[in-house]
Motif scaffolding. Sequence first.
Motif, PDB file in Angstrom:
ATOM      1  N   TYR A  46      54.686  -0.249  50.027  1.00 20.97           N
ATOM      2  CA  TYR A  46      54.124  -1.575  49.742  1.00 20.97           C
ATOM      3  C   TYR A  46      55.121  -2.455  48.987  1.00 20.97           C
ATOM      4  CZ  TYR A  46      51.581  -5.263  47.385  1.00 20.97           C
ATOM      5  OH  TYR A  46      51.194  -6.482  46.904  1.00 20.97           O
ATOM      6  N   HIS A  47      55.300  -3.662  49.490  1.00 24.63           N
ATOM      7  CA  HIS A  47      56.045  -4.692  48.779  1.00 24.63           C
ATOM      8  C   HIS A  47      55.231  -5.981  48.841  1.00 24.63           C
ATOM      9  CE1 HIS A  47      59.431  -1.995  49.914  1.00 24.63           C
ATOM     10  NE2 HIS A  47      59.944  -2.387  48.777  1.00 24.63           N
ATOM     11  N   PRO A  48      54.997  -6.634  47.712  1.00 27.76           N
ATOM     12  CA  PRO A  48      54.278  -7.914  47.792  1.00 27.76           C
ATOM     13  C   PRO A  48      55.157  -8.969  48.459  1.00 27.76           C
ATOM     14  CG  PRO A  48      55.097  -7.551  45.558  1.00 27.76           C
ATOM     15  CD  PRO A  48      55.385  -6.301  46.333  1.00 27.76           C
ATOM     16  N   ASP A  49      54.523  -9.850  49.275  1.00 24.26           N
ATOM     17  CA  ASP A  49      55.255 -11.021  49.754  1.00 24.26           C
ATOM     18  C   ASP A  49      55.582 -11.902  48.556  1.00 24.26           C
ATOM     19  OD1 ASP A  49      55.015 -10.175  52.357  1.00 24.26           O
ATOM     20  OD2 ASP A  49      53.155 -11.289  52.704  1.00 24.26           O
ATOM     21  N   ARG A  50      56.545 -12.806  48.747  1.00 22.68           N
ATOM     22  CA  ARG A  50      56.948 -13.660  47.631  1.00 22.68           C
ATOM     23  C   ARG A  50      55.746 -14.383  47.010  1.00 22.68           C
ATOM     24  NH1 ARG A  50      61.768 -18.190  47.581  1.00 22.68           N
ATOM     25  NH2 ARG A  50      62.994 -16.345  48.131  1.00 22.68           N
ATOM     26  N   GLU A  51      54.864 -14.912  47.866  1.00 26.76           N
ATOM     27  CA  GLU A  51      53.745 -15.712  47.326  1.00 26.76           C
ATOM     28  C   GLU A  51      52.665 -14.849  46.661  1.00 26.76           C
ATOM     29  OE1 GLU A  51      53.233 -15.390  51.836  1.00 26.76           O
ATOM     30  OE2 GLU A  51      54.860 -15.634  50.397  1.00 26.76           O
ATOM     31  N   GLU A  52      52.787 -13.550  46.818  1.00 29.44           N
ATOM     32  CA  GLU A  52      51.818 -12.660  46.157  1.00 29.44           C
ATOM     33  C   GLU A  52      52.307 -12.190  44.787  1.00 29.44           C
ATOM     34  OE1 GLU A  52      49.817 -10.175  49.856  1.00 29.44           O
ATOM     35  OE2 GLU A  52      51.828  -9.626  49.172  1.00 29.44           O
ATOM     36  N   ILE A  53      53.554 -12.451  44.474  1.00 27.34           N
ATOM     37  CA  ILE A  53      54.124 -11.937  43.225  1.00 27.34           C
ATOM     38  C   ILE A  53      53.504 -12.674  42.043  1.00 27.34           C
ATOM     39  CG2 ILE A  53      56.253 -11.794  41.862  1.00 27.34           C
ATOM     40  CD1 ILE A  53      57.771 -11.381  44.508  1.00 27.34           C
ATOM     41  N   SER A  54      52.965 -11.909  41.082  1.00 31.51           N
ATOM     42  CA  SER A  54      52.316 -12.544  39.924  1.00 31.51           C
ATOM     43  C   SER A  54      53.162 -12.372  38.672  1.00 31.51           C
ATOM     44  CB  SER A  54      50.918 -11.969  39.713  1.00 31.51           C
ATOM     45  OG  SER A  54      50.955 -10.870  38.820  1.00 31.51           O
ATOM     46  N   LEU A  55      53.151 -13.413  37.850  1.00 28.70           N
ATOM     47  CA  LEU A  55      53.908 -13.383  36.601  1.00 28.70           C
ATOM     48  C   LEU A  55      53.404 -12.257  35.692  1.00 28.70           C
ATOM     49  CD1 LEU A  55      56.027 -14.583  34.729  1.00 28.70           C
ATOM     50  CD2 LEU A  55      54.421 -16.402  34.133  1.00 28.70           C
ATOM     51  N   ASP A  56      52.085 -12.034  35.690  1.00 28.62           N
ATOM     52  CA  ASP A  56      51.524 -10.942  34.873  1.00 28.62           C
ATOM     53  C   ASP A  56      52.231  -9.624  35.184  1.00 28.62           C
ATOM     54  OD1 ASP A  56      49.727 -12.971  34.402  1.00 28.62           O
ATOM     55  OD2 ASP A  56      47.944 -11.805  34.877  1.00 28.62           O
ATOM     56  N   LYS A  57      52.297  -9.315  36.478  1.00 32.03           N
ATOM     57  CA  LYS A  57      52.856  -8.014  36.874  1.00 32.03           C
ATOM     58  C   LYS A  57      54.362  -7.950  36.663  1.00 32.03           C
ATOM     59  CE  LYS A  57      49.177  -6.666  39.984  1.00 32.03           C
ATOM     60  NZ  LYS A  57      48.728  -6.498  41.383  1.00 32.03           N
ATOM     61  N   VAL A  58      55.035  -9.063  36.883  1.00 33.55           N
ATOM     62  CA  VAL A  58      56.488  -9.087  36.666  1.00 33.55           C
ATOM     63  C   VAL A  58      56.801  -8.873  35.182  1.00 33.55           C
ATOM     64  CG1 VAL A  58      58.539 -10.568  36.719  1.00 33.55           C
ATOM     65  CG2 VAL A  58      57.019 -10.458  38.705  1.00 33.55           C
ATOM     66  N   LEU A  59      56.048  -9.546  34.307  1.00 39.82           N
ATOM     67  CA  LEU A  59      56.297  -9.381  32.869  1.00 39.82           C
ATOM     68  C   LEU A  59      55.953  -7.966  32.417  1.00 39.82           C
ATOM     69  CD1 LEU A  59      55.067 -12.794  31.425  1.00 39.82           C
ATOM     70  CD2 LEU A  59      57.407 -12.012  31.769  1.00 39.82           C
ATOM     71  N   HIS A  60      54.876  -7.428  32.979  1.00 34.02           N
ATOM     72  CA  HIS A  60      54.557  -6.033  32.641  1.00 34.02           C
ATOM     73  C   HIS A  60      55.699  -5.110  33.078  1.00 34.02           C
ATOM     74  CE1 HIS A  60      52.604  -2.212  32.191  1.00 34.02           C
ATOM     75  NE2 HIS A  60      52.785  -1.959  33.468  1.00 34.02           N
TER      76      HIS A  60
END
Lengths: 108, 108
Positions: free
Chosen positions: B6-20
Amino acid sequence: MRAELYHPDREEISLDKVLHALSDPIRRDIARVMHLEGSRVCGQLDYPIAKSTLSHHLKVLRESGVMHTEIRGTARVVTLRRDDIESLFPGLLDAVRVTAPERRTAAV
Amino acid sequence: MRAELYHPDREEISLDKVLHALSDPIRRDIARVMHLEGSRVCGQLDYPIAKSTLSHHLKVLRESGVMHTEIRGTARVVTLRRDDIESLFPGLLDAVRVTAPERRTAAV
């Protein structure tokens, strides 16, 4: 005598804890409100969450070094530690949209 | 048939998850290694942690959208999704010291 609230000194602030604090959308919103409006009385913060959850968010923001809490009588006044965070991690508050101008994109 | 990772598409990427994902020092270091050295074979990553812990870190980086994993035969090759993260959250990778030039400060 009331116990002093814990605040890390600037040199104790860790990027791990700051990023964890900012990884929650409500905590980022609180940080943004403090940035836009200056100091804020906690009771004026209005989110559709339990009071205990809000207290937890405020504690995470304070203990990570993102926010300062001052007790004034029965009120708690919170302030973004913008200078501390900006000097340690330049650009971070902008990048996570706390201090950046309003912008709408597909990802939040 | 092997299940696709699984890889999120660019538009699915959330700041919450990136910061985590970036709130952990080993995960930030993996991101920095990918930035400095380009694609990296997972087996070449060397940290004093259990293999299962490293696998967990790689999964968090992949599922948050920070990193792409490609299966090549028996190897897994990981790459920083720098363009995706930079276009969604300009300045973030620099601010968390993944793509910024080496710098030493008191806080890590």
